[in-house]
Design a protein around this motif. Sequence first.
Motif: not given
Ligand code: FES
Length: 227
Positions: A71, A51-53, A55-61
């Motif tokens: 997400l 995970h990173f952001c 907030a539904g922006i980075c796409g890592t989760c």
């Molecule tokens: Fe970035 Fe879910 S933590 S999209």
Amino acid sequence: MKLRVKVFRFDPSTGKKGYDTFEVPYEEGMTFLSALQRIKETQDPSLTFRHFCRAGICGTCTVYINGFPKLACKEQVLPYVLTGQEVTVEPLDKFPVIKDLAVDHEEVTDRLKRFRSWVKGTKEEVKIDPSLNRKIQESADCILCSACQSYCPQVLEEEYAGPLFFAKIYRFLEDPRDDSKEERIKQAIEEGHIFHCLSCDKCNSACPKDVKPATLIREIMTFFENG
Ligand code: FES
């Protein structure tokens, strides 16, 4: 209220695979990412996920929740808690698992480089009509979360690049600043095998940003057909 969650586990040091079940006390506004973090903090510090952001922006989760890509930072646990049923959380399908819910995205990254997913042009100043800008935005909203890529049945055919790449390419085909359209169309056909798309629209249903890769793929095919 509690979330009962069955989480896929993979330990690369032993090769052991399986599932662990956890119970997480519900808190208002809890997402699957916050539930996983709560498990890590209070029950099993070895649980691994990306995970990173938040907030539904980075796409890592992105993970599979009850067999569907989501997400984790956006998906609320409440509807699942209310059913009282156990929820399964698994890593992205068709991606090599590194540990637990963390998968290897290297192949996607490598292919994105080969597809040159950036504007390639020399024009210094180009006016973009607002309606065209909206069209470009449809594709530019892609956050590379790989939900579409993972949910596409056709990516099992190794030659087919997959919806993620074509959604990206579409943006450059529409962008008047990009001057390598012919090359991109050729690459979509010869390297990406775009015509192998099944048009099943599964990627459209999986995309959390409503990018609609299958619809964009059909539009790219018309670029080709119209020369
Ligand atoms: Fe970035 Fe879910 S933590 S999209």
